[in-house]
Motif scaffolding. Structure first.
Motif, PDB file in Angstrom:
ATOM      1  N   THR A  88     -52.851  51.557  27.521  1.00  9.17           N
ATOM      2  CA  THR A  88     -52.962  50.159  27.096  1.00  9.17           C
ATOM      3  C   THR A  88     -53.800  50.040  25.842  1.00  9.17           C
ATOM      4  OG1 THR A  88     -52.752  49.376  29.387  1.00  9.17           O
ATOM      5  CG2 THR A  88     -53.728  47.856  27.792  1.00  9.17           C
ATOM      6  N   LEU A  89     -54.934  50.745  25.806  1.00  7.01           N
ATOM      7  CA  LEU A  89     -55.813  50.730  24.638  1.00  7.01           C
ATOM      8  C   LEU A  89     -55.067  51.188  23.390  1.00  7.01           C
ATOM      9  CD1 LEU A  89     -58.534  50.698  23.102  1.00  7.01           C
ATOM     10  CD2 LEU A  89     -58.965  52.980  24.033  1.00  7.01           C
ATOM     11  N   ASN A  90     -54.385  52.306  23.469  1.00  6.14           N
ATOM     12  CA  ASN A  90     -53.677  52.840  22.309  1.00  6.14           C
ATOM     13  C   ASN A  90     -52.496  51.970  21.902  1.00  6.14           C
ATOM     14  OD1 ASN A  90     -54.515  55.818  21.332  1.00  6.14           O
ATOM     15  ND2 ASN A  90     -55.048  55.559  23.508  1.00  6.14           N
ATOM     16  N   THR A  91     -51.804  51.408  22.891  1.00  3.45           N
ATOM     17  CA  THR A  91     -50.676  50.534  22.572  1.00  3.45           C
ATOM     18  C   THR A  91     -51.156  49.318  21.788  1.00  3.45           C
ATOM     19  OG1 THR A  91     -49.501  51.246  24.567  1.00  3.45           O
ATOM     20  CG2 THR A  91     -48.816  49.158  23.564  1.00  3.45           C
ATOM     21  N   ALA A  92     -52.230  48.689  22.254  1.00  3.53           N
ATOM     22  CA  ALA A  92     -52.771  47.517  21.556  1.00  3.53           C
ATOM     23  C   ALA A  92     -53.329  47.901  20.187  1.00  3.53           C
ATOM     24  CB  ALA A  92     -53.856  46.857  22.402  1.00  3.53           C
ATOM     25  N   PHE A  93     -54.016  49.036  20.110  1.00  2.00           N
ATOM     26  CA  PHE A  93     -54.636  49.472  18.849  1.00  2.00           C
ATOM     27  C   PHE A  93     -53.581  49.626  17.755  1.00  2.00           C
ATOM     28  CE2 PHE A  93     -56.034  52.670  15.843  1.00  2.00           C
ATOM     29  CZ  PHE A  93     -57.351  52.304  15.572  1.00  2.00           C
ATOM     30  N   PHE A  94     -52.505  50.357  18.055  1.00  2.00           N
ATOM     31  CA  PHE A  94     -51.497  50.622  17.020  1.00  2.00           C
ATOM     32  C   PHE A  94     -50.616  49.395  16.767  1.00  2.00           C
ATOM     33  CE2 PHE A  94     -52.626  54.993  18.144  1.00  2.00           C
ATOM     34  CZ  PHE A  94     -52.795  55.533  16.882  1.00  2.00           C
ATOM     35  N   ALA A  95     -50.416  48.548  17.791  1.00  2.00           N
ATOM     36  CA  ALA A  95     -49.642  47.326  17.583  1.00  2.00           C
ATOM     37  C   ALA A  95     -50.370  46.366  16.650  1.00  2.00           C
ATOM     38  CB  ALA A  95     -49.366  46.648  18.921  1.00  2.00           C
ATOM     39  N   LEU A  96     -51.706  46.436  16.630  1.00  2.00           N
ATOM     40  CA  LEU A  96     -52.504  45.526  15.811  1.00  2.00           C
ATOM     41  C   LEU A  96     -52.621  45.977  14.350  1.00  2.00           C
ATOM     42  CD1 LEU A  96     -55.343  44.622  18.321  1.00  2.00           C
ATOM     43  CD2 LEU A  96     -53.705  43.036  17.303  1.00  2.00           C
ATOM     44  N   ILE A  97     -52.277  47.208  14.054  1.00  2.00           N
ATOM     45  CA  ILE A  97     -52.403  47.693  12.673  1.00  2.00           C
ATOM     46  C   ILE A  97     -51.503  46.912  11.709  1.00  2.00           C
ATOM     47  CG2 ILE A  97     -51.979  49.664  11.154  1.00  2.00           C
ATOM     48  CD1 ILE A  97     -53.096  51.478  13.340  1.00  2.00           C
ATOM     49  N   PRO A  98     -50.214  46.676  12.014  1.00  3.18           N
ATOM     50  CA  PRO A  98     -49.406  45.851  11.091  1.00  3.18           C
ATOM     51  C   PRO A  98     -49.962  44.433  10.937  1.00  3.18           C
ATOM     52  CG  PRO A  98     -48.002  47.030  12.628  1.00  3.18           C
ATOM     53  CD  PRO A  98     -49.395  47.205  13.120  1.00  3.18           C
ATOM     54  N   LEU A  99     -50.468  43.858  12.018  1.00  2.00           N
ATOM     55  CA  LEU A  99     -51.060  42.520  11.946  1.00  2.00           C
ATOM     56  C   LEU A  99     -52.317  42.536  11.085  1.00  2.00           C
ATOM     57  CD1 LEU A  99     -50.644  41.392  15.676  1.00  2.00           C
ATOM     58  CD2 LEU A  99     -49.228  40.779  13.713  1.00  2.00           C
ATOM     59  N   ALA A 100     -53.055  43.639  11.142  1.00  2.00           N
ATOM     60  CA  ALA A 100     -54.255  43.773  10.308  1.00  2.00           C
ATOM     61  C   ALA A 100     -53.885  43.836   8.833  1.00  2.00           C
ATOM     62  CB  ALA A 100     -55.030  45.024  10.718  1.00  2.00           C
ATOM     63  N   LEU A 101     -52.822  44.565   8.531  1.00  2.26           N
ATOM     64  CA  LEU A 101     -52.372  44.648   7.136  1.00  2.26           C
ATOM     65  C   LEU A 101     -51.894  43.287   6.639  1.00  2.26           C
ATOM     66  CD1 LEU A 101     -50.442  48.052   7.274  1.00  2.26           C
ATOM     67  CD2 LEU A 101     -52.696  47.606   6.259  1.00  2.26           C
ATOM     68  N   LEU A 102     -51.234  42.536   7.520  1.00  7.43           N
ATOM     69  CA  LEU A 102     -50.802  41.184   7.150  1.00  7.43           C
ATOM     70  C   LEU A 102     -52.016  40.291   6.889  1.00  7.43           C
ATOM     71  CD1 LEU A 102     -48.528  39.121   6.800  1.00  7.43           C
ATOM     72  CD2 LEU A 102     -48.612  38.719   9.280  1.00  7.43           C
ATOM     73  N   ALA A 103     -53.021  40.394   7.745  1.00  7.84           N
ATOM     74  CA  ALA A 103     -54.244  39.613   7.558  1.00  7.84           C
ATOM     75  C   ALA A 103     -54.934  39.980   6.254  1.00  7.84           C
ATOM     76  CB  ALA A 103     -55.194  39.843   8.739  1.00  7.84           C
ATOM     77  N   LEU A 104     -54.931  41.274   5.927  1.00  6.89           N
ATOM     78  CA  LEU A 104     -55.540  41.719   4.669  1.00  6.89           C
ATOM     79  C   LEU A 104     -54.798  41.129   3.476  1.00  6.89           C
ATOM     80  CD1 LEU A 104     -57.538  43.426   3.076  1.00  6.89           C
ATOM     81  CD2 LEU A 104     -55.986  45.386   3.361  1.00  6.89           C
ATOM     82  N   GLY A 105     -53.476  41.117   3.534  1.00  9.71           N
ATOM     83  CA  GLY A 105     -52.708  40.535   2.442  1.00  9.71           C
ATOM     84  C   GLY A 105     -53.014  39.059   2.252  1.00  9.71           C
ATOM     85  N   VAL A 106     -53.112  38.336   3.359  1.00  8.73           N
ATOM     86  CA  VAL A 106     -53.469  36.915   3.277  1.00  8.73           C
ATOM     87  C   VAL A 106     -54.887  36.762   2.723  1.00  8.73           C
ATOM     88  CG1 VAL A 106     -53.879  34.813   4.615  1.00  8.73           C
ATOM     89  CG2 VAL A 106     -51.898  36.265   5.130  1.00  8.73           C
ATOM     90  N   GLY A 107     -55.783  37.633   3.149  1.00  5.86           N
ATOM     91  CA  GLY A 107     -57.155  37.569   2.669  1.00  5.86           C
ATOM     92  C   GLY A 107     -57.255  37.793   1.169  1.00  5.86           C
TER      93      GLY A 107
END
Length: 526
Positions: A88-107
């Motif tokens: 569960t930890l690894n699934t959530a961690f890697f699933a959040l990486i694309p969302l993090a990149l999207l957040a960085l682009g917005v930032g």
């Protein structure tokens, strides 16, 4: 027999204390850093720093509730199925990486328009762009990185997370002082904040490996089936976060829009004290979130009933002490803090005391329902509360001023949260309203009366000086605790309290605590 044992989670005392320690460290750091940066940077640059830091925090919404969902699922499996928790930890961690990149682009996009939005001077223009970009990088890294802290919570190790947060604040404080001493500016501050925050993700990973040996981050551990479960839950956690965000922001906004900035400042004085109290109660109640998740998955329904009963008694101990202090000492307390001329703030604080009284008995039910996965019910009740709160606040603001907005908050709790969680939520966790009131609320009535009597008797002393105010508050609180453990506490609570004290008492004195103790009786955990 109810009360013969305690259904509080293991390490309950240590977890709550470390949560409070992290909050206290953050508050102390803010007290030190605010005037330091204000004088070093100047008002304009300091305002830019505060606004940029606040704006970047909204990028955390790109986490989309994955963090709360993953924490709940880790908690369900941490003790019984550790390998599943790791997936569960690894699934959530890697699933959040694309969302993090999207957040960085917005930032980064925000960084280039931010100087125009806040009307910065040309001299600060390029610095502000860099500051927002650097802070956005740190926030983007924290989106997947925070799953490590969430895993600690899932393992019910708030003590470790609280320690890491306290150390993070302390390191950031030291870095800020050094930067100020060396004459650094906004970019240096943003870099230090970001680097320190990123490093502490590794600290939490090290802590996680201490709790779960063999824990690791690997793409091979991503499980598509777990991803579906996480995504299903994340939507509800996101909705709940939005509801809480609206709830926390609407009151001050209503005062500012309906009554103006002057009344908003008056309201904010009382609101800050109320917020501090709520955060303290939340720090206690949050300990039950992973505990309820694990219990709902691995135990029978009756275990949730005992968690709610014992947890509510513990929450009442803190909530009632705070509420009676706010109710009786509001006027001298406000005057000692911000000076004379804030009588309206004191009246607002007295209404907030009633808010705490009415919300505390159902706070643990709220958290238990969230932890056990009944988020639709939680969102429904809290959503109705927000709608009632907003409607009443707007209407009553025009009639009663700032006090009316506080009454609107009380109305939302009285009409939605309290009855909703007491009757509907209580049924969902298997506890009847009268049972909860008898087992968890009634034992606090005598301590509450004794506390109020002491506070009222020494009210004249509290009015005359700050030391007198502190003395009155301390004596009243001690009275409450002493009367509760003498007449209201269960045998399990008394035994747990004696064991907690015994850790710090020499063995030859332990028989004076009201029981027989050996070294084996003294718990190694809080």
């Amino acid at each position: 027999m109810p009360g013969a044992t305690s259904a509080l989670p293991h390490r309950f005392g240590r977890n709550v204390i470390m949560n409070y320690a992290a909050q206290g460290t953050a508050a102390l750091s803010a007290i030190i850093v605010t005037p330091l940066l204000l004088h070093h940077l100047g008002r304009s640059a300091f305002a830019v720093w505060v606004l940029a830091s606040s704006a970047v925090l909204y990028l955390e919404l790109f986490e989309l509730g994955f963090g709360g969902a993953a924490t709940k699922l880790v908690a369900e499996d941490a003790e019984k199925r550790p390998e599943q928790a790791l997936k569960t930890l690894n699934t959530a961690f890697f699933a959040l990486i694309p969302l993090a990149l999207l957040a960085l682009g917005v930032g980064v996009g925000i960084a280039f328009v931010f100087p125009s939005l806040v009307h910065v001077t040309p001299a600060l223009h390029h610095q502000v762009i860099l500051v927002v970009i650097i802070l956005s990088i740190g926030l983007a890294i924290s989106i997947p990185g925070d799953t490590l802290g969430g895993a600690l919570v899932g393992h019910q190790r708030f003590d470790m997370l609280g320690l890491s947060n306290s150390l993070l604040v302390a390191c950031t404080l030291v870095a800020t002082i050094v930067i100020v001493a060396l004459g650094g500016g906004l970019v240096a501050l943003a870099t230090a904040l970001t680097v320190t925050g990123v490093l502490f993700h590794f600290v939490r990973f090290w802590m996680l490996r201490r709790v779960q040996p063999g824990a690791r981050i690997s793409f091979r551990l991503v499980d598509r089936q777990r991803l579906g479960v996480v995504m299903h839950l994340s939507g509800w956690f996101l909705l709940y976060a939005v509801i809480l965000g609206v709830y926390n922001a609407c009151d001050v906004l209503v005062v500012g829009i309906v009554l103006g900035l002057r009344d908003a400042a008056v309201y904010a004085v009382a609101s800050k004290l109320a917020t501090a109290a709520v955060q303290g109660l939340d720090s206690l109640a949050q300990v039950f979130f992973p505990y309820a998740s694990a219990t709902a998955r691995n135990e029978d329904r009756g275990a949730l009933t005992e968690i709610v009963a014992d947890g509510t008694r513990a929450a009442m101990l803190v909530g009632m002490i705070i509420s009676v202090l706010y109710l009786i000492l509001a006027s001298p307390g406000i005057r000692a803090w911000v000076g004379p001329g804030y009588g309206t703030s004191a009246r607002v604080l007295m209404v907030f005391a009633a808010v705490i009284v009415l919300s505390t008995p159902v706070r643990v039910i709220n958290v238990t329902l969230t932890g056990s996965g009944r988020l639709a019910l939680v969102c429904l009740i809290r959503g109705i509360e927000v709608a009632i709160n907003l409607t009443l606040s707007i209407i009553l603001a025009k009639v009663l001023g700032p006090v009316g907005v506080a009454v609107g908050t009380l109305g939302g709790i009285a009409l939605a949260r309290f009855p909703g969680f007491l009757f509907i939520g209580g049924r969902a966790v298997g506890i009847r309203p009268l049972t909860l009131l008898r087992r968890s609320v009634l034992p606090h009535l005598l301590p509450l009366a004794a506390d109020a009597a002491v506070l009222l008797a020494l009210r004249g002393v509290a009015d005359r000086s700050v030391p007198g105010l502190v003395l009155d508050a301390v004596l009243g609180s001690v009275t409450y605790v002493a009367v509760y453990f003498a007449f209201g506490a269960t045998s399990g609570e008394r035994h747990r309290a004696r064991n907690a004290i015994a850790k710090y008492v020499p063995p030859r004195w332990r028989h004076n605590l009201g029981g027989s103790f050996s070294d084996a009786d003294v718990p190694s955990q809080g």
